[in-house]
Scaffold this motif. Structure first.
Motif, PDB file in Angstrom:
ATOM      1  N   HIS A 169      37.044  48.759  33.173  1.00  0.00           N
ATOM      2  CA  HIS A 169      36.168  48.216  34.222  1.00  0.00           C
ATOM      3  C   HIS A 169      36.431  46.722  34.402  1.00  0.00           C
ATOM      4  O   HIS A 169      35.536  45.888  34.173  1.00  0.00           O
ATOM      5  CB  HIS A 169      34.694  48.455  33.856  1.00  0.00           C
ATOM      6  CG  HIS A 169      34.358  49.897  33.631  1.00  0.00           C
ATOM      7  ND1 HIS A 169      34.137  50.792  34.655  1.00  0.00           N
ATOM      8  CD2 HIS A 169      34.237  50.611  32.478  1.00  0.00           C
ATOM      9  CE1 HIS A 169      33.879  51.989  34.151  1.00  0.00           C
ATOM     10  NE2 HIS A 169      33.938  51.910  32.829  1.00  0.00           N
ATOM     11  N   THR A 171      37.076  42.973  36.014  1.00  0.00           N
ATOM     12  CA  THR A 171      36.827  42.185  37.223  1.00  0.00           C
ATOM     13  C   THR A 171      38.188  41.918  37.858  1.00  0.00           C
ATOM     14  O   THR A 171      39.248  42.126  37.239  1.00  0.00           O
ATOM     15  CB  THR A 171      36.163  40.844  36.873  1.00  0.00           C
ATOM     16  OG1 THR A 171      37.082  40.082  36.075  1.00  0.00           O
ATOM     17  CG2 THR A 171      34.874  41.056  36.102  1.00  0.00           C
ATOM     18  N   ARG A 172      38.167  41.433  39.082  1.00  0.00           N
ATOM     19  CA  ARG A 172      39.426  41.120  39.756  1.00  0.00           C
ATOM     20  C   ARG A 172      40.221  40.061  38.965  1.00  0.00           C
ATOM     21  O   ARG A 172      41.435  40.178  38.810  1.00  0.00           O
ATOM     22  CB  ARG A 172      39.104  40.623  41.168  1.00  0.00           C
ATOM     23  CG  ARG A 172      40.308  40.483  42.080  1.00  0.00           C
ATOM     24  CD  ARG A 172      39.856  40.108  43.477  1.00  0.00           C
ATOM     25  NE  ARG A 172      40.975  39.841  44.357  1.00  0.00           N
ATOM     26  CZ  ARG A 172      41.575  40.762  45.110  1.00  0.00           C
ATOM     27  NH1 ARG A 172      41.142  42.001  45.096  1.00  0.00           N
ATOM     28  NH2 ARG A 172      42.597  40.447  45.880  1.00  0.00           N
ATOM     29  N   GLU A 174      40.020  39.492  35.735  1.00  0.00           N
ATOM     30  CA  GLU A 174      40.545  40.081  34.484  1.00  0.00           C
ATOM     31  C   GLU A 174      41.789  40.905  34.745  1.00  0.00           C
ATOM     32  O   GLU A 174      42.760  40.851  33.990  1.00  0.00           O
ATOM     33  CB  GLU A 174      39.459  40.956  33.838  1.00  0.00           C
ATOM     34  CG  GLU A 174      38.331  40.155  33.197  1.00  0.00           C
ATOM     35  CD  GLU A 174      37.182  41.039  32.750  1.00  0.00           C
ATOM     36  OE1 GLU A 174      36.377  40.576  31.918  1.00  0.00           O
ATOM     37  OE2 GLU A 174      37.053  42.193  33.258  1.00  0.00           O
ATOM     38  N   MET A 197      42.937  47.095  42.127  1.00  0.00           N
ATOM     39  CA  MET A 197      41.483  47.221  41.946  1.00  0.00           C
ATOM     40  C   MET A 197      40.978  48.529  42.550  1.00  0.00           C
ATOM     41  O   MET A 197      40.085  49.171  42.001  1.00  0.00           O
ATOM     42  CB  MET A 197      40.766  46.027  42.584  1.00  0.00           C
ATOM     43  CG  MET A 197      40.833  44.744  41.778  1.00  0.00           C
ATOM     44  SD  MET A 197      40.081  44.867  40.131  1.00  0.00           S
ATOM     45  CE  MET A 197      38.340  44.967  40.536  1.00  0.00           C
ATOM     46  N   LEU A 211      34.727  47.263  45.362  1.00  0.00           N
ATOM     47  CA  LEU A 211      34.436  46.119  44.508  1.00  0.00           C
ATOM     48  C   LEU A 211      35.283  44.909  44.862  1.00  0.00           C
ATOM     49  O   LEU A 211      35.034  43.810  44.382  1.00  0.00           O
ATOM     50  CB  LEU A 211      34.667  46.507  43.038  1.00  0.00           C
ATOM     51  CG  LEU A 211      33.812  47.674  42.532  1.00  0.00           C
ATOM     52  CD1 LEU A 211      34.171  47.999  41.091  1.00  0.00           C
ATOM     53  CD2 LEU A 211      32.335  47.347  42.639  1.00  0.00           C
ATOM     54  N   THR A 212      36.312  45.132  45.676  1.00  0.00           N
ATOM     55  CA  THR A 212      37.197  44.018  46.007  1.00  0.00           C
ATOM     56  C   THR A 212      36.635  43.170  47.122  1.00  0.00           C
ATOM     57  O   THR A 212      37.084  42.052  47.331  1.00  0.00           O
ATOM     58  CB  THR A 212      38.566  44.541  46.468  1.00  0.00           C
ATOM     59  OG1 THR A 212      38.380  45.277  47.679  1.00  0.00           O
ATOM     60  CG2 THR A 212      39.190  45.440  45.426  1.00  0.00           C
TER      61      THR A 212
END
Ligand code: FES
Ligand code: FES
Length: 220
Positions: A169, A171-172, A174, A197, A211-212
Protein backbone atom coordinates in the motif's frame (compact mmCIF):
# COMPACT_ATOMS: atom_id res chain seq x y z
CA UNK A 1 34.25 -97.57 -19.91
CA UNK A 2 33.31 -94.85 -22.29
CA UNK A 3 36.09 -92.43 -23.06
CA UNK A 4 35.47 -88.77 -23.55
CA UNK A 5 36.74 -87.58 -26.87
CA UNK A 6 39.72 -85.32 -26.88
CA UNK A 7 38.61 -81.70 -27.16
CA UNK A 8 38.59 -80.67 -30.73
CA UNK A 9 40.16 -77.53 -31.95
CA UNK A 10 36.61 -76.36 -32.88
CA UNK A 11 35.36 -76.82 -29.25
CA UNK A 12 38.39 -75.01 -27.94
CA UNK A 13 37.97 -72.17 -30.26
CA UNK A 14 34.31 -71.83 -29.18
CA UNK A 15 35.31 -71.68 -25.50
CA UNK A 16 38.05 -69.32 -26.41
CA UNK A 17 35.55 -67.21 -28.28
CA UNK A 18 33.20 -67.07 -25.25
CA UNK A 19 36.10 -66.21 -22.99
CA UNK A 20 37.11 -63.64 -25.49
CA UNK A 21 33.64 -62.06 -25.52
CA UNK A 22 33.59 -61.92 -21.70
CA UNK A 23 37.05 -60.50 -21.63
CA UNK A 24 36.21 -58.00 -24.32
CA UNK A 25 33.11 -56.99 -22.38
CA UNK A 26 35.18 -56.49 -19.28
CA UNK A 27 37.63 -54.43 -21.21
CA UNK A 28 34.83 -52.40 -22.76
CA UNK A 29 33.16 -51.85 -19.40
CA UNK A 30 36.45 -50.93 -17.87
CA UNK A 31 37.01 -48.54 -20.70
CA UNK A 32 33.55 -47.03 -20.26
CA UNK A 33 34.02 -46.72 -16.51
CA UNK A 34 37.42 -45.24 -17.04
CA UNK A 35 36.03 -42.71 -19.47
CA UNK A 36 33.12 -41.90 -17.13
CA UNK A 37 35.42 -41.38 -14.18
CA UNK A 38 37.71 -39.34 -16.36
CA UNK A 39 34.80 -37.12 -17.41
CA UNK A 40 33.65 -36.86 -13.78
CA UNK A 41 37.16 -35.98 -12.71
CA UNK A 42 37.25 -33.35 -15.45
CA UNK A 43 33.89 -31.84 -14.42
CA UNK A 44 34.91 -31.60 -10.79
CA UNK A 45 38.37 -30.26 -11.52
CA UNK A 46 39.15 -27.04 -9.67
CA UNK A 47 37.67 -24.07 -11.46
CA UNK A 48 35.45 -26.09 -13.80
CA UNK A 49 31.68 -25.47 -13.95
CA UNK A 50 28.96 -27.79 -15.21
CA UNK A 51 27.47 -26.06 -18.25
CA UNK A 52 24.20 -27.94 -18.76
CA UNK A 53 22.05 -26.79 -15.86
CA UNK A 54 18.38 -26.58 -14.89
CA UNK A 55 16.82 -23.22 -14.05
CA UNK A 56 13.43 -22.48 -12.52
CA UNK A 57 12.09 -19.75 -14.80
CA UNK A 58 8.46 -18.63 -14.64
CA UNK A 59 7.55 -21.82 -12.80
CA UNK A 60 9.09 -24.10 -15.42
CA UNK A 61 12.23 -26.22 -15.19
CA UNK A 62 14.39 -25.16 -18.14
CA UNK A 63 17.52 -27.07 -19.19
CA UNK A 64 20.06 -24.76 -20.71
CA UNK A 65 23.74 -24.69 -21.65
CA UNK A 66 25.33 -21.82 -19.73
CA UNK A 67 28.91 -20.56 -19.79
CA UNK A 68 30.34 -19.78 -16.39
CA UNK A 69 30.74 -16.05 -17.16
CA UNK A 70 27.23 -15.74 -18.68
CA UNK A 71 24.76 -13.23 -17.25
CA UNK A 72 21.16 -14.06 -16.51
CA UNK A 73 19.98 -11.45 -19.03
CA UNK A 74 21.94 -13.20 -21.78
CA UNK A 75 20.58 -16.60 -20.82
CA UNK A 76 17.00 -15.39 -20.65
CA UNK A 77 17.08 -13.48 -23.93
CA UNK A 78 19.40 -15.50 -26.16
CA UNK A 79 19.15 -19.04 -24.78
CA UNK A 80 15.56 -19.21 -23.52
CA UNK A 81 13.96 -16.74 -25.95
CA UNK A 82 12.49 -14.57 -23.17
CA UNK A 83 13.11 -11.25 -24.91
CA UNK A 84 10.66 -9.31 -22.73
CA UNK A 85 13.66 -8.71 -20.47
CA UNK A 86 15.48 -5.78 -22.12
CA UNK A 87 19.15 -4.88 -22.17
CA UNK A 88 19.73 -1.15 -21.93
CA UNK A 89 23.09 -0.32 -20.38
CA UNK A 90 24.28 -3.88 -19.55
CA UNK A 91 26.07 -2.48 -16.49
CA UNK A 92 23.60 -2.01 -13.60
CA UNK A 93 22.51 1.52 -14.38
CA UNK A 94 19.12 1.55 -16.11
CA UNK A 95 17.00 -1.29 -14.71
CA UNK A 96 15.62 -2.34 -18.10
CA UNK A 97 16.74 -5.91 -17.38
CA UNK A 98 14.98 -6.19 -14.00
CA UNK A 99 13.60 -9.62 -13.10
CA UNK A 100 12.56 -11.14 -9.79
CA UNK A 101 14.80 -13.73 -8.15
CA UNK A 102 13.02 -15.34 -5.21
CA UNK A 103 10.58 -12.38 -5.33
CA UNK A 104 13.32 -9.73 -5.09
CA UNK A 105 14.06 -7.40 -8.04
CA UNK A 106 17.53 -7.81 -9.56
CA UNK A 107 19.36 -6.40 -12.57
CA UNK A 108 19.70 -9.56 -14.63
CA UNK A 109 22.56 -8.02 -16.63
CA UNK A 110 24.66 -8.17 -13.50
CA UNK A 111 23.73 -11.59 -12.14
CA UNK A 112 25.67 -14.67 -13.23
CA UNK A 113 23.26 -17.35 -14.38
CA UNK A 114 25.01 -20.08 -12.42
CA UNK A 115 24.24 -18.26 -9.17
CA UNK A 116 20.46 -18.59 -9.64
CA UNK A 117 20.45 -22.41 -9.74
CA UNK A 118 17.84 -23.60 -7.24
CA UNK A 119 16.18 -20.17 -7.09
CA UNK A 120 12.94 -18.92 -8.66
CA UNK A 121 13.33 -16.53 -11.57
CA UNK A 122 10.31 -14.53 -12.71
CA UNK A 123 10.34 -12.49 -15.92
CA UNK A 124 7.70 -10.31 -17.53
CA UNK A 125 6.55 -13.36 -19.54
CA UNK A 126 5.63 -15.17 -16.33
CA UNK A 127 3.51 -12.42 -14.77
CA UNK A 128 0.18 -13.08 -16.46
CA UNK A 129 -2.05 -15.81 -15.00
CA UNK A 130 -2.37 -19.21 -16.69
CA UNK A 131 -5.70 -18.05 -18.17
CA UNK A 132 -3.81 -15.09 -19.74
CA UNK A 133 -5.36 -12.58 -17.35
CA UNK A 134 -2.89 -9.73 -16.98
CA UNK A 135 -1.16 -9.05 -13.69
CA UNK A 136 -2.70 -5.95 -12.03
CA UNK A 137 0.46 -3.93 -12.66
CA UNK A 138 0.33 -4.85 -16.36
CA UNK A 139 -3.34 -3.86 -16.38
CA UNK A 140 -2.40 -0.57 -14.75
CA UNK A 141 -0.12 0.17 -17.71
CA UNK A 142 -2.95 -0.51 -20.13
CA UNK A 143 -5.33 1.64 -18.12
CA UNK A 144 -3.01 4.61 -17.89
CA UNK A 145 -1.04 4.29 -21.14
CA UNK A 146 2.02 5.12 -19.07
CA UNK A 147 4.90 4.66 -21.49
CA UNK A 148 6.14 6.24 -24.72
CA UNK A 149 8.50 3.82 -26.51
CA UNK A 150 8.07 1.27 -23.68
CA UNK A 151 11.63 -0.06 -23.88
CA UNK A 152 11.90 0.43 -20.13
CA UNK A 153 8.43 -0.95 -19.43
CA UNK A 154 9.11 -4.55 -18.45
CA UNK A 155 11.85 -3.43 -16.06
CA UNK A 156 9.54 -0.92 -14.39
CA UNK A 157 6.75 -3.47 -14.11
CA UNK A 158 9.00 -6.11 -12.56
CA UNK A 159 10.52 -3.57 -10.16
CA UNK A 160 7.03 -2.46 -9.12
CA UNK A 161 5.77 -6.01 -8.65
CA UNK A 162 8.79 -6.71 -6.45
CA UNK A 163 8.33 -3.51 -4.44
CA UNK A 164 4.63 -4.16 -3.86
CA UNK A 165 5.53 -7.48 -2.24
CA UNK A 166 7.21 -5.60 0.61
CA UNK A 167 4.96 -2.52 0.59
CA UNK A 168 1.53 -3.40 -0.83
CA UNK A 169 0.00 0.00 0.00
CA UNK A 170 2.58 2.60 -1.01
CA UNK A 171 2.08 6.31 -1.29
CA UNK A 172 3.07 7.80 -4.62
CA UNK A 173 6.30 9.09 -3.07
CA UNK A 174 7.11 5.69 -1.56
CA UNK A 175 6.58 3.91 -4.85
CA UNK A 176 8.67 6.51 -6.68
CA UNK A 177 11.50 5.83 -4.25
CA UNK A 178 10.95 2.07 -4.40
CA UNK A 179 11.43 1.91 -8.18
CA UNK A 180 14.01 4.68 -8.44
CA UNK A 181 16.59 2.17 -9.69
CA UNK A 182 14.85 2.17 -13.06
CA UNK A 183 15.45 4.83 -15.69
CA UNK A 184 13.36 5.92 -18.66
CA UNK A 185 15.13 7.42 -21.66
CA UNK A 186 11.86 9.05 -22.73
CA UNK A 187 11.67 10.64 -19.29
CA UNK A 188 8.03 9.72 -18.97
CA UNK A 189 8.28 9.34 -15.21
CA UNK A 190 5.07 11.04 -14.12
CA UNK A 191 2.88 8.91 -16.38
CA UNK A 192 4.84 5.78 -15.51
CA UNK A 193 4.35 6.40 -11.82
CA UNK A 194 0.64 6.97 -12.35
CA UNK A 195 0.42 3.64 -14.20
CA UNK A 196 2.33 1.83 -11.47
CA UNK A 197 0.07 3.36 -8.81
CA UNK A 198 -2.94 2.17 -10.79
CA UNK A 199 -1.42 -1.30 -10.70
CA UNK A 200 -1.06 -1.07 -6.93
CA UNK A 201 -4.69 -0.02 -6.65
CA UNK A 202 -5.81 -2.94 -8.77
CA UNK A 203 -3.77 -5.34 -6.66
CA UNK A 204 -5.50 -4.02 -3.58
CA UNK A 205 -8.92 -4.36 -5.16
CA UNK A 206 -9.60 -0.63 -5.14
CA UNK A 207 -10.63 -0.56 -8.80
CA UNK A 208 -13.12 2.25 -8.39
CA UNK A 209 -10.86 4.74 -6.63
CA UNK A 210 -8.06 6.80 -8.04
CA UNK A 211 -5.39 7.39 -5.43
CA UNK A 212 -3.21 9.16 -7.96
CA UNK A 213 -5.57 12.07 -8.44
CA UNK A 214 -5.17 11.63 -12.20
CA UNK A 215 -8.06 10.69 -14.46
CA UNK A 216 -7.17 7.40 -16.16
CA UNK A 217 -7.13 7.48 -19.95
CA UNK A 218 -8.80 4.13 -20.45
CA UNK A 219 -8.73 2.33 -23.75
CA UNK A 220 -11.78 2.58 -25.95
S1 FES B 1 20.61 -3.44 -18.75
FE1 FES B 1 20.78 -4.11 -16.71
S2 FES B 1 20.72 -2.31 -15.52
FE2 FES B 1 20.73 -1.60 -17.58
S1 FES C 1 9.16 4.95 -22.35
FE1 FES C 1 10.91 5.03 -23.64
S2 FES C 1 12.56 4.44 -22.38
FE2 FES C 1 10.87 4.59 -21.05
Amino acid sequence: MEEFPEPTSKALSRRDMIKGVIAAGSVSSAGYLFRASAVHAQASAPGSVERLITLNVNGQQRRVDVMKQETLATTLRYKLGLTGTKLGCDRSECGACTVLIDDVPHYSCSVLTHTVRGRKVLTIEGLAASDSALHPVQQGVLDEQGFQCAFCMSGFIMATVGYLKVNPHPTRAELAHGISGNLCRCQDYDKILTAMMRGAELMNGSHGTNLTGVTPARRA
